[in-house]
Design an enzyme around this catalytic site. Sequence first.
Site, mmCIF file in Angstrom:
data_model
loop_
_atom_site.group_PDB
_atom_site.id
_atom_site.type_symbol
_atom_site.label_atom_id
_atom_site.label_comp_id
_atom_site.label_asym_id
_atom_site.label_seq_id
_atom_site.Cartn_x
_atom_site.Cartn_y
_atom_site.Cartn_z
ATOM 1 N N GLU A 17 0.762 -1.046 -0.052
ATOM 2 C CA GLU A 17 -0.036 -0.070 -0.162
ATOM 3 C C GLU A 17 0.739 1.291 0.044
ATOM 4 O OE1 GLU A 17 -2.445 -2.938 2.362
ATOM 5 O OE2 GLU A 17 -0.274 -2.732 2.033
ATOM 6 N N LYS A 121 23.990 0.869 0.325
ATOM 7 C CA LYS A 121 23.523 -0.329 0.976
ATOM 8 C C LYS A 121 23.698 -0.299 2.658
ATOM 9 C CE LYS A 121 22.426 -2.495 -2.758
ATOM 10 N NZ LYS A 121 23.044 -3.944 -3.111
ATOM 11 N N GLY A 441 20.733 -2.664 -19.334
ATOM 12 C CA GLY A 441 19.965 -3.922 -19.694
ATOM 13 C C GLY A 441 18.515 -3.570 -19.608
ATOM 14 N N CYS A 525 10.128 -2.279 -4.297
ATOM 15 C CA CYS A 525 9.977 -3.425 -3.594
ATOM 16 C C CYS A 525 10.527 -4.454 -4.310
ATOM 17 C CB CYS A 525 8.489 -3.666 -3.125
ATOM 18 S SG CYS A 525 7.987 -2.324 -2.139
ATOM 19 N N TRP A 570 20.555 -11.988 -3.299
ATOM 20 C CA TRP A 570 19.126 -11.449 -3.374
ATOM 21 C C TRP A 570 17.821 -12.296 -3.403
ATOM 22 C CZ3 TRP A 570 19.905 -7.000 -7.622
ATOM 23 C CH2 TRP A 570 20.533 -5.882 -7.195
ATOM 24 N N HIS A 703 17.848 6.590 -10.508
ATOM 25 C CA HIS A 703 16.810 6.536 -9.412
ATOM 26 C C HIS A 703 16.300 7.823 -9.264
ATOM 27 C CE1 HIS A 703 19.467 2.860 -8.945
ATOM 28 N NE2 HIS A 703 18.310 2.251 -8.333
#
Length: 763
Positions: A17, A121, A441, A525, A570, A703
Amino acid sequence: MALTHNLGFPRIGAKRELKFALESYWKGESSRDELKATGASLRQRHWNDQAGLDLVPVGDFSFYDQILDTSFMLGNLPERVQGFHGDVLDNYFRVARGRSAQSAEEHADCCGGVAAGEMTKWFDTNYHYIVPEFTAATEFRLDASRLLEQLAEARAQGVRTKPVIVGPVTYLAIGKAKDDSDRLALLPRLLPVYAELLETLAAQGIEWVQIDEPILVTELDADWQHAFTTAYHQLKSCRVKLLLATYFGQLAENLYLAANLPVAGLHVDAINGRDDVLPLIGLLPSHKVLSLGVINGRNIWKTDLTAVLDWLEPIAERLGERLWLAPSCSLLHVPVDLASEQKLDPELKSWLAFALQKLDELKVLATALREGRAAVAGELAANKADLDARRASPRVHNPKVRSAVACIVPHLGMRESSYARRTPKQAALLKLPKFPTTTIGSFPQTAEIRQARADYKAGRIGATAYRQAMQAEIERSVREQEKLGLDVLVHGEAERNDMVEYFGEQLDGYAFSQFGWVQSYGSRCVKPPILFGDISRPRPMTVEWITYAQSLTGKPMKGMLTGPVTILNWSFVRDDQPRSESCKQLALAIREEVLDLEKAGVRVIQIDEAALREGLPLRRAQWKEYLDWAIECFRIAANGVRDETQIHTHMCYSEFNDIIEAIAGMDADVITIETSRSDMELLDAFDDFKYPNEIGPGVYDIHSPNIPSTAHIVDLMKKAAERIPAERLWVNPDCGLKTRQWGEVIPALANMVEAAKTLRTAA
């Protein structure tokens, strides 16, 4: 005995949400009030989900990133956004992503956007945080309004609260000085603001505050160790009890320091740092609480409750009320609720626990310690049965795969010739200009692509119609790249939902959830695949799509693969064998795909290892072991090709300076990395290390919706040419373009191509 609490809860919502509310607001399709209402609704639901705990975290919810929240709470805003007026949330998003909502920018002087904050990170996770920025002149000023508002909401709901904040030493340690100043010199300015914050919370009647200092699980020099002593002796007079939380690793040589800090309690990660616990008990003063993170907050396998109780019961007997139980770290890193998974194989599902199920496990452990195992005998028996079934399942073990791994020999990871001998062969075959241009890519995942994928999965269209739809999108990507004048093309990855999930879906030994989403950054996400068994490749995974794309153009077409280390890091990885073993299985599977692409005539193959550094242990003493097997796995996957085949790899949003020799050891012909947000700072590594092969420093920050100018790209590439010979430089974005819109991508890439032409003229 055994008070229970949580360090943090996933904030995106079980159905993402928050993601959809954020993206709607940024597009100008919903109001700020609607976004805030979504946030309030999620917080209320999540506090209710944690209602069975003795203490529930408050302040762990964020609209983008908890470190950026901390920067705003401390008044540490980059100078470039300080001149904008209006709602604080809009400035917050400008730092996060370069822009806020479209409607907000119409009333600001930044319609072209500002430079977004650097992103990297969070320790060794796939979560990205916005790096705090410091200068010698940085001042701090408290604005606790966000935290106080959430605290008021929680109290109105009857929640027994534990505010969560990032500690002052970790905050300085994970930030960057934008000049030559010493971050630790800012500690005397920062501590009074922390003291003011803690006193503000005390005035609200707060008893316990969780203060996160994960930097304690890393190797600290004497100055940073002393900073902890200075900070917490100054804060000890505050009228709240501090639970200092560490996680992600061992305290090791910082054990004595942590045990003797003047705080009321200490949380340690008993998953990754169990060896710390017994020595720590001997060091802790008799009044101090010890919180043990006994449920894995970073993976989704069920806890062996009986084994944990066998270990915990003597500790509980010794500590009594001083023992608290929690997950090892914030549950931000796992999905929300396993009960949502209605299509997951029932046997596999019985082996798993998402965030809500982990809290249930925590309650079982606490009940067993308080009332005895008989009180939870049914839960313990069911847990044991599930774990026994997993250990015995034939689906987990494949003798052929294990035999193939046992047969790995060193020559599998060796190219036929050195880079110096193979690069002329590649140049003769590819005929590329100086400063060749390419992308990483992916191209935009449009609504049409997502709808076609959803229709195919739901059975509304057949395989032929789906293939035709994807081929049409691939052709669109190829034609756009040809019009732009890019030198090495990509097929755009229209058929791929995610760079790891796509491959996992085609490998034996993987399973997939429907709603197992975790936050990577902001509204982004990911749904990590579940690596539960031995890995093998039944059939080619990409060859059809890449060869179709190559048939559309005379220009070189890159085959796009995800590397074994990234697929491993990942994924939710099985915990019943070393990670290195699983990675070698993946390496052999990707090697088969690389060789099939080469046989199909693909002469440029990119094997992304975006997560190589992410898996690096937090302590340098453990780096060599990890890098040895990680680099070996990449080389096994990549290096079976002929000299004429050019191998690329890509890494993003990590610091590489301290592992540059290992990266060179991968022996990729071309490596592309993120450098745009750091203004080429990541290339400092090349001042002292002469990188032997070719490199593409990312010049387009994908980004952010901002479009880089030609002049800006030329400037960045000139900085790169100061460290790397121009004849070995490529021009490319810093990551894939799937999250952007075509309206942003085309002008940005046009500027990038124009910049390359300018550089060639000047060369």
